[in-house]
Write an enzyme that holds these catalytic residues in place. Structure first.
Site, PDB file in Angstrom:
ATOM      1  N   ARG A  54      20.004 -30.551  20.046  1.00 14.02           N
ATOM      2  CA  ARG A  54      19.042 -29.570  19.518  1.00 14.02           C
ATOM      3  C   ARG A  54      19.704 -28.517  18.634  1.00 14.02           C
ATOM      4  O   ARG A  54      19.269 -28.261  17.505  1.00 14.02           O
ATOM      5  CB  ARG A  54      18.319 -28.861  20.688  1.00 14.02           C
ATOM      6  N   THR A  55      20.739 -27.868  19.159  1.00 10.89           N
ATOM      7  CA  THR A  55      21.300 -26.711  18.458  1.00 10.89           C
ATOM      8  C   THR A  55      21.941 -27.134  17.141  1.00 10.89           C
ATOM      9  O   THR A  55      21.709 -26.531  16.091  1.00 10.89           O
ATOM     10  CB  THR A  55      22.324 -26.002  19.365  1.00 10.89           C
ATOM     11  N   LYS A  82      44.836 -34.699  16.731  1.00 10.45           N
ATOM     12  CA  LYS A  82      46.287 -34.748  16.477  1.00 10.45           C
ATOM     13  C   LYS A  82      46.965 -33.487  16.987  1.00 10.45           C
ATOM     14  O   LYS A  82      48.144 -33.257  16.706  1.00 10.45           O
ATOM     15  CB  LYS A  82      46.545 -34.887  14.971  1.00 10.45           C
ATOM     16  N   ARG A 104      30.230 -23.702  18.781  1.00 10.72           N
ATOM     17  CA  ARG A 104      29.997 -23.977  20.207  1.00 10.72           C
ATOM     18  C   ARG A 104      31.322 -24.406  20.807  1.00 10.72           C
ATOM     19  O   ARG A 104      32.044 -25.238  20.232  1.00 10.72           O
ATOM     20  CB  ARG A 104      28.952 -25.080  20.395  1.00 10.72           C
ATOM     21  N   HIS A 132      24.128 -17.971  24.937  1.00 12.44           N
ATOM     22  CA  HIS A 132      23.545 -18.901  23.969  1.00 12.44           C
ATOM     23  C   HIS A 132      22.403 -18.130  23.289  1.00 12.44           C
ATOM     24  O   HIS A 132      21.225 -18.364  23.543  1.00 12.44           O
ATOM     25  CB  HIS A 132      23.021 -20.136  24.715  1.00 12.44           C
TER      26      HIS A 132
HETATM   27  N1   CP Z   1      19.402 -26.342  24.527  1.00 10.65           N
HETATM   28  C1   CP Z   1      20.538 -26.777  23.928  1.00 10.65           C
HETATM   29  O1   CP Z   1      21.462 -26.010  23.644  1.00 10.65           O
HETATM   30  O2   CP Z   1      20.534 -28.110  23.677  1.00 10.65           O
HETATM   31  P1   CP Z   1      21.750 -28.908  22.988  1.00 10.65           P
HETATM   32  O3   CP Z   1      22.895 -28.908  23.948  1.00 10.65           O
HETATM   33  O4   CP Z   1      21.185 -30.297  22.732  1.00 10.65           O
HETATM   34  O5   CP Z   1      22.098 -28.199  21.720  1.00 10.65           O
END
Ligand code: CP
Length: 307
Positions: A54-55, A82, A104, A132
């Site tokens: 999603r993100t 590497k 992330r 998040h």
């Molecule tokens: N909700 C969320 O962060 O989903 P993803 O891990 O798929 O990005």
């Protein structure tokens, strides 16, 4: 605003401003050609050291809707394999000329480190168990869309709060906008201390469900089973899963939310996830508009009028 690292940096006014900007982005999304030239000439890179559906995809879609160029970084096909360090990787990417880095990482605090190394804007797309922020923004937007406002709403966040960056950002955002939050979880899935958290706690989901406007289910992280935090997933579902029977306790207008990915049959029954009161796919759709608003706020001027 240069970076978006934590919901705490926004405050109620900053949240409201981004939600209003998201309204404009939703309007763009509804156009026949959902694209404006607002970020033409800007480059946005996705630097994901953890998996995402999603993100990652919604940031990429958001950037493209604003006519930005996008770059994708995948750990599995990069020189990280590497032995290249995080800092060298970040500096290498910045040297190619980027305006925003969406990061992330499994370790809490990495987006702050990245922000200290680069001139580009940095957006936290999830750091460890910590935060998040864009998930919280899209959750607030979805609640506002369905219920009008978060003020004085009662929101239950249910499940593995201890390991959840979504829960931490959501608690900050929901309460800043005037909602009351109850955490519902077994003691082993709550943080060791909740000092300073503006929440109440319950271990009785059935009684809480009768009073909520929103039930927000967290992913039951099956990998945590190895830590013996739960006797079994079956027991977890029996006590804390939103089963079909339990969903009948909800008020007529109460909504069901989940950040995804879901474990159908564990924290939410398969058929409950598909009820009209479930807004889980609407959360995903709103994620694109919210992330467009964030990119525009950090990098843009006013949205283009010729889209
Ligand atoms: N909700 C969320 O962060 O989903 P993803 O891990 O798929 O990005």
């Amino acid at each position: 605003m240069k970076h978006l690292l934590s919901i705490a940096d926004l405050g109620a006014d900053g949240l409201e401003e981004l939600l209003e900007l998201t309204d404009s982005m939703t309007e763009v999304a509804e156009r026949r050609i959902p694209k404006v030239p607002a970020l033409r000439g800007k480059t946005v890179v996705s630097l994901f050291y953890e998996d995402s559906t999603r993100t990652r995809l919604s940031f990429e879609t958001a950037a493209k809707r604003l006519s930005a160029d996008t770059m994708n970084f995948s750990v599995s096909t990069s020189s990280v394999k590497k032995g290249e360090s995080l800092r060298d990787t970040v500096l290498t990417i910045e040297a190619m000329g980027v305006d925003a880095i969406v990061v992330r990482h499994a370790s809490s605090g990495v987006p702050w480190q990245v922000a200290s190394w680069v001139d580009a804007s940095v957006i936290n797309a999830g750091d460890g168990w910590h935060e998040h922020p864009t998930q919280a923004l899209l959750d607030c937007y979805t609640i506002r869309e369905r219920l009008g406002s978060l003020r004085d709403r009662h929101i239950a966040i249910v499940g593995d709060v201890k390991h959840s960056r979504v829960a931490r950002s959501d608690v900050l955002a929901f309460t800043a906008l005037g909602a009351h939050v109850t955490l519902v979880a077994p003691p082993t899935l709550l943080p060791p201390s909740l000092e300073g958290w503006p929440v109440t706690v319950s271990h009785d989901l059935d009684s809480v469900l009768k009073t909520v406007d929103v039930v927000y289910l967290l992913r039951m992280q099956k990998e945590r089973q190895t830590e013996a935090l739960l006797p079994s997933l079956r027991e977890y579902t029996a006590l804390y899963g939103l089963t079909r029977e339990r969903a009948k306790l909800l008020g007529d207008d109460a909504i069901v939310m989940h950040p995804g990915p879901m474990n159908r049959g564990v924290e939410v029954a398969a058929e409950v996830a598909d009820l009209p009161r479930s807004v889980i796919t609407r959360q995903v759709a709103n994620g694109v508009a919210v992330r467009s608003a964030v990119l525009f706020k950090l990098l843009g001027s006013q949205p283009g009028s010729d889209g």
